[in-house]
Design a protein around this motif. Structure first.
Motif, PDB file in Angstrom:
ATOM      1  N   THR A  12      41.396  41.151  29.983  1.00  0.00           N
ATOM      2  CA  THR A  12      41.023  40.960  31.393  1.00  0.00           C
ATOM      3  C   THR A  12      39.515  40.966  31.595  1.00  0.00           C
ATOM      4  OG1 THR A  12      41.210  43.314  31.733  1.00  0.00           O
ATOM      5  CG2 THR A  12      43.108  41.993  32.377  1.00  0.00           C
ATOM      6  N   GLY A  13      38.762  41.312  30.562  1.00  0.00           N
ATOM      7  CA  GLY A  13      37.311  41.371  30.718  1.00  0.00           C
ATOM      8  C   GLY A  13      36.791  42.793  30.879  1.00  0.00           C
ATOM      9  N   LYS A  14      37.606  43.757  30.484  1.00  0.00           N
ATOM     10  CA  LYS A  14      37.244  45.176  30.615  1.00  0.00           C
ATOM     11  C   LYS A  14      35.961  45.516  29.848  1.00  0.00           C
ATOM     12  CE  LYS A  14      39.892  47.555  28.048  1.00  0.00           C
ATOM     13  NZ  LYS A  14      38.919  47.820  26.964  1.00  0.00           N
ATOM     14  N   THR A 185      40.980  43.575  36.706  1.00  0.00           N
ATOM     15  CA  THR A 185      42.226  42.804  36.723  1.00  0.00           C
ATOM     16  C   THR A 185      41.950  41.344  37.057  1.00  0.00           C
ATOM     17  OG1 THR A 185      44.491  42.803  37.575  1.00  0.00           O
ATOM     18  CG2 THR A 185      42.762  43.210  39.167  1.00  0.00           C
ATOM     19  N   GLU A 186      42.994  40.556  36.976  1.00  0.00           N
ATOM     20  CA  GLU A 186      42.909  39.141  37.358  1.00  0.00           C
ATOM     21  C   GLU A 186      43.875  38.912  38.522  1.00  0.00           C
ATOM     22  OE1 GLU A 186      42.379  37.353  32.854  1.00  0.00           O
ATOM     23  OE2 GLU A 186      44.316  37.335  33.827  1.00  0.00           O
ATOM     24  N   PRO A 187      43.562  37.939  39.387  1.00  0.00           N
ATOM     25  CA  PRO A 187      44.441  37.714  40.547  1.00  0.00           C
ATOM     26  C   PRO A 187      45.658  36.866  40.189  1.00  0.00           C
ATOM     27  CG  PRO A 187      42.540  36.263  40.669  1.00  0.00           C
ATOM     28  CD  PRO A 187      42.373  37.069  39.417  1.00  0.00           C
ATOM     29  N   GLY A 191      48.449  40.101  36.108  1.00  0.00           N
ATOM     30  CA  GLY A 191      47.394  41.054  36.472  1.00  0.00           C
ATOM     31  C   GLY A 191      47.919  42.077  37.464  1.00  0.00           C
ATOM     32  N   LEU A 192      48.635  41.612  38.471  1.00  0.00           N
ATOM     33  CA  LEU A 192      49.166  42.506  39.505  1.00  0.00           C
ATOM     34  C   LEU A 192      50.182  43.478  38.911  1.00  0.00           C
ATOM     35  CD1 LEU A 192      49.405  43.383  42.434  1.00  0.00           C
ATOM     36  CD2 LEU A 192      51.087  41.567  42.791  1.00  0.00           C
ATOM     37  N   HIS A 193      51.036  42.974  38.060  1.00  0.00           N
ATOM     38  CA  HIS A 193      52.062  43.814  37.436  1.00  0.00           C
ATOM     39  C   HIS A 193      51.423  44.982  36.689  1.00  0.00           C
ATOM     40  CE1 HIS A 193      54.648  44.865  33.950  1.00  0.00           C
ATOM     41  NE2 HIS A 193      55.588  44.869  34.876  1.00  0.00           N
TER      42      HIS A 193
END
Ligand code: SF4
Ligand code: SF4
Length: 277
Positions: A12-14, A185-187, A191-193
């Motif tokens: 996710t880019g963390k 997160t990503e939209p 990501g939401l889960h």
């Protein structure tokens, strides 16, 4: 202040966020607790000044004292011990070093020995003190190594922790005793889960949190709706940018080439500090 950067899932880019945040602040220590796959040092290319081994403790059975009663194996919920009629087998890679088997053995037949599980490395790059762990290949026990990395925390610094992906023990030990957690997160539905699961873990632990939406604009608005509903602040949106992606593919943290982002990360840290007051 100790800020942990986490995400429910990998990719996710963390680490990008953790490294760019660290590069934007003064007096920083960055701890890479993603010990199975540490990446921050690849982006920062530090000069390593210290490497030290990390051990966990595993039981050793004195066969001359053991009466093969089986109490230790019964106690061990990780199945790291097996008692046969004339021997006790120890499976070190399953042992969580809880010490319980020693306590339940009434014959004092159990002692402990050290087993190397990995190393921690310390170095410096761009005025960032970097500490990261490298877990031995095939080693299942990440938590003792994460604890060893966190034992290096310098409270006089702005500490940024890059947490491992996922929501299990490794995340819990990474966020333990931190002041704030940034969730990247990503939209998207995935990501939401994962965000929902991670938020639940952090709520249970009582860690305050905010969200950074990476690759904003690629998905839908459900992550935004969820954050609003849960009263979780959206601290920053990082766009789906060709330039950022291109810098990432070359291993270049984007604040070094796009310095205007340093101000955004600094402002974000101030917002987080205000939330703490
Ligand atoms: S509890 Fe002690 S005596 Fe009993 S099997 Fe285990 S090591 Fe042997
Ligand atoms: S120390 Fe704990 S986890 Fe390890 S073998 Fe003993 S009881 Fe099992």
């Amino acid at each position: 202040m100790i800020i942990t950067v986490a995400s429910g899932k990998g990719g996710t880019g963390k680490t990008t966020v953790a490294v760019n945040l660290a590069l934007s602040l003064d007096n920083v220590q960055l701890l890479d607790c993603d010990v199975e796959e540490p990446n921050a040092h690849i982006l920062l290319n530090p000069k390593i000044t210290q490497t030290k081994p990390v051990h966990s403790l595993v039981p050793v059975i004195s066969e001359d004292k053991c009466v093969y009663c089986g109490k230790c194996a019964k106690f061990c919920e990780f199945n790291a011990l097996f008692v046969a009629p004339k021997t006790v087998l120890v499976f070190p890679e399953l042992c969580h070093s809880c010490g319980g088997c020693m306590l339940v053995c009434s014959k004092d037949a159990i002692t402990e020995t050290k087993r190397k599980i990995g190393v921690i490395k310390k170095g410096n790059s761009n005025n960032i003190d970097l500490v990261y762990g490298e877990l031995n290949v095939g080693e299942a026990m990440a938590v003792p190594l994460i604890k060893a990395v966190k034992a290096e925390i310098n409270p006089s610094k702005n500490v940024v922790i890059d947490a491992p992906p996922g929501t299990a023990c490794s995340l819990v030990s990474s966020v333990h005793k931190t002041d704030y957690c940034i969730l990247v997160t990503e939209p998207t539905p995935f990501g939401l889960h994962d965000l929902k699961i991670t938020v639940q873990v952090l709520k249970n632990l009582g860690v305050p949190m905010g969200v950074i939406i990476n690759r904003a604009e690629v998905g839908d608005k459900k992550v935004y709706d969820y954050c609003k509903q849960e009263n979780i602040p959206i601290l920053m949106e990082i766009p789906f940018s060709k330039k950022i992606a291109e810098l990432y593919s070359r291993g270049v943290p984007f604040v070094t080439d796009m310095p205007e982002w340093k101000n955004k990360f600094q402002e974000m840290q101030k917002t987080i500090q205000r939330c703490q007051k």
